[in-house]
Design an enzyme around this catalytic site. Structure first.
Site, short mmCIF file in Angstrom:
data_model
loop_
_atom_site.label_atom_id
_atom_site.label_comp_id
_atom_site.label_asym_id
_atom_site.label_seq_id
_atom_site.Cartn_x
_atom_site.Cartn_y
_atom_site.Cartn_z
N GLY A 114 72.06 -22.51 -51.23
CA GLY A 114 73.05 -21.67 -50.55
C GLY A 114 73.06 -20.43 -51.66
O GLY A 114 74.13 -19.79 -51.68
N THR A 115 72.18 -19.97 -52.52
CA THR A 115 72.40 -18.89 -53.30
C THR A 115 72.86 -17.77 -52.75
O THR A 115 73.71 -17.00 -53.12
CB THR A 115 70.94 -18.79 -54.18
OG1 THR A 115 70.32 -20.02 -54.18
CG2 THR A 115 71.21 -18.06 -55.47
N THR A 116 71.96 -17.23 -51.74
CA THR A 116 71.92 -15.97 -51.16
C THR A 116 73.53 -15.92 -50.64
O THR A 116 74.14 -14.67 -50.60
CB THR A 116 70.83 -15.80 -50.00
OG1 THR A 116 69.62 -16.42 -50.62
CG2 THR A 116 70.88 -14.32 -49.60
N TRP A 117 73.90 -16.71 -49.94
CA TRP A 117 75.02 -16.79 -49.36
C TRP A 117 76.33 -16.83 -50.35
O TRP A 117 77.17 -15.82 -50.11
CB TRP A 117 75.36 -18.21 -48.67
CG TRP A 117 76.46 -18.39 -47.62
CD1 TRP A 117 77.15 -17.50 -46.88
CD2 TRP A 117 77.06 -19.62 -47.43
NE1 TRP A 117 78.05 -18.10 -46.10
CE2 TRP A 117 77.85 -19.49 -46.22
CE3 TRP A 117 76.70 -21.19 -47.83
CZ2 TRP A 117 78.64 -20.42 -45.87
CZ3 TRP A 117 77.51 -22.06 -46.98
CH2 TRP A 117 78.63 -21.81 -46.16
N HIS A 127 67.46 -18.99 -60.79
CA HIS A 127 67.28 -20.30 -60.68
C HIS A 127 66.90 -21.15 -61.93
O HIS A 127 66.81 -22.15 -61.95
CB HIS A 127 66.13 -20.73 -59.52
CG HIS A 127 66.59 -19.90 -58.10
ND1 HIS A 127 67.61 -20.40 -57.60
CD2 HIS A 127 65.68 -19.72 -57.34
CE1 HIS A 127 67.52 -19.77 -56.41
NE2 HIS A 127 66.39 -19.32 -56.20
N LYS A 186 68.62 -22.97 -41.17
CA LYS A 186 69.64 -23.29 -40.22
C LYS A 186 70.87 -23.29 -40.71
O LYS A 186 72.09 -23.59 -39.86
CB LYS A 186 69.10 -24.98 -40.02
CG LYS A 186 67.70 -25.13 -39.42
CD LYS A 186 67.53 -26.36 -38.73
CE LYS A 186 66.33 -26.48 -37.98
NZ LYS A 186 65.63 -27.62 -37.46
N GLY A 187 71.11 -23.54 -42.07
CA GLY A 187 72.60 -23.56 -42.67
C GLY A 187 73.35 -24.62 -42.34
O GLY A 187 74.66 -24.58 -42.09
P1 A3P Z 1 68.41 -24.37 -44.81
O1 A3P Z 1 67.12 -24.13 -45.04
O2 A3P Z 1 68.81 -25.88 -44.84
O3 A3P Z 1 68.88 -23.74 -43.54
P2 A3P Z 1 69.20 -20.25 -50.87
O4 A3P Z 1 69.83 -18.63 -50.74
O5 A3P Z 1 69.53 -20.79 -52.22
O6 A3P Z 1 67.61 -19.94 -50.91
O7 A3P Z 1 69.46 -21.09 -49.81
C1 A3P Z 1 69.11 -21.13 -48.65
C2 A3P Z 1 69.81 -21.98 -47.85
O8 A3P Z 1 70.96 -21.67 -47.58
C3 A3P Z 1 69.13 -22.34 -46.39
O9 A3P Z 1 69.32 -23.50 -46.00
C4 A3P Z 1 69.78 -21.21 -45.77
O10 A3P Z 1 69.61 -21.27 -44.35
C5 A3P Z 1 71.30 -21.51 -46.02
N1 A3P Z 1 71.90 -20.54 -45.84
C6 A3P Z 1 72.10 -18.99 -45.98
N2 A3P Z 1 72.91 -18.33 -45.53
C7 A3P Z 1 73.73 -19.24 -44.83
C8 A3P Z 1 74.96 -18.90 -44.38
N3 A3P Z 1 75.68 -17.83 -44.37
N4 A3P Z 1 75.84 -20.21 -44.02
C9 A3P Z 1 75.33 -21.17 -44.39
N5 A3P Z 1 74.07 -21.56 -44.69
C10 A3P Z 1 73.43 -20.46 -45.26
#
Ligand code: A3P
Length: 340
Positions: free
Chosen positions: A71-74, A154, A306-307
């Site tokens: 959930g890094t980007t989030w 990371h 999927k989130g």
């Molecule tokens: P999934 O592949 O299980 O859906 P990172 O940013 O660290 O790469 O993490 C990616 C994960 O965070 C992915 O999980 C992605 O879908 C999920 N993600 C990204 N944006 C999100 C949001 N707004 N709400 C919930 N999950 C989110």
């Protein structure tokens, strides 16, 4: 080993290297393992390790540190917006990768991949600029960046500047349960050209469980984060909790960044902005630009996927899930970390 860089870096066994290069086609030279934890990284790290380790940190830096797919980007977007008075206009206008650079991404842009991308985008100055941007070591980018800086990584704490938690930086660490991480990372490894994974999920899990994939070992990473959770420079979060109660997480982050409290209206506007339905359609965060330069393979799942909590069920067979649960049990014996 030197005073500049305290850990030993080993090339992995040649036979294993050949197997990995066959399955992970984004890397072309090979992989190394670092220090007693055997952090697993591309060969390029060997030449640049000390530069990452000795980055000059600044007291007003804000870091988001995670194992990939946690959930890094989030979290980055939440952190950036809270720290910048909910400036949605700028957040939409300037890609997150510019506002919040990814410290070590260039390690994964092998010179051959870079040449392929340059060829693919020949004649388009904007796209060529982006190819150059993603190939530039993060320590160079960050040295030139004006304060306050926002930094994504990371890398585990033990490969980050050793004074990171002593100078006043704010570090948000996010952890996510390993089964969801593995499934999410498997899809990303297929999607992103710099990893270029060609195999199926069971084989991927094999690599995951044996710490043979970038940024591994998972357990050392999250337990380092967990063990720092009481440090005043650190806020430790779980992806699962963010997903269950985003307003509560927003309030926690605002307090930690000394930007709170936010009023109800501000919280609800941020919840709406960060909602996955809006997030996946937001080109400033959904890696749309990276798709345009050919960094993402077609026909795979999206970067913002999927989130959900519990997506592991889509890929794990009952047998593989049992094996994973045993592996998790064994590793939890060494820590009091428990996933919500
Ligand atoms: P999934 O592949 O299980 O859906 P990172 O940013 O660290 O790469 O993490 C990616 C994960 O965070 C992915 O999980 C992605 O879908 C999920 N993600 C990204 N944006 C999100 C949001 N707004 N709400 C919930 N999950 C989110």
């Amino acid at each position: 080993m030197s005073s500049e860089y305290p850990l030993e870096i080993f090339d992995i066994d040649e036979e294993l290297n050949v197997r990995l290069l066959h399955d992970f086609t984004g890397e072309r030279t090979g992989f190394v393992q670092v220090g007693p934890d055997k952090w697993f990284l591309p060969r390029k790290y060997k030449d640049q390790a000390a530069n990452f380790y000795n980055l000059q940190v600044r007291p007003d830096d804000t870091w988001v540190v995670t194992y990939p797919r946690s959930g890094t980007t989030w979290t980055q977007e939440m952190v950036w917006l809270i720290a910048n008075n909910l400036d949605y206009e700028t957040a939409r206008r300037i890609p997150q990768t510019e506002r919040f650079p990814f410290f070590e991404f260039s390690l994964f842009v092998h010179d051959e991949i870079k040449s392929e991308l340059l060829k693919l985008n020949a004649g388009n100055p904007e796209k060529l600029k982006l190819v150059e941007q993603i190939s530039r070591p993060g320590y160079e980018v960050l040295n030139e960046m004006k304060s306050p800086r926002f930094i994504k990584t990371h890398l585990p704490f033990s490969l980050l500047p050793p004074n990171l938690l002593d100078v006043g930086c704010k570090v948000v660490y996010v952890a996510r349960n390993p089964k969801d991480v593995a499934v999410s990372f498997y899809h990303l490894n297929r999607l992103i050209r710099t990893q270029g994974y060609l195999g199926d999920f069971p084989r991927y899990w094999d690599y995951f469980e044996n710490n043979l994939h970038p940024w591994a070992p998972y357990w050392s990473h999250v337990t380092e984060g967990w063990d720092h959770r009481h440090n005043p420079s650190v806020l430790f979060l779980f992806y699962e909790e963010m997903n269950k109660n985003l307003p509560a997480t927003i309030n926690k982050v605002a307090k930690f960044l000394e930007r709170g409290p936010l009023n109800d209206e501000q919280v609800s506007s941020l919840v709406n902005y960060l909602n996955i339905k809006n997030f996946r359609n937001n080109p400033a965060v959904n890696f749309d630009l990276h798709r345009q330069i050919g960094l993402l393979n077609e026909g795979e799942e999206e970067f913002i996927r999927k989130g959900k909590n519990g997506s592991w069920k889509d890929e794990f067979t009952p047998e593989l899930s049992r094996r994973a649960d045993q592996w998790i049990q064994r590793n939890l014996e060494h820590t009091d970390l428990r996933f919500p």
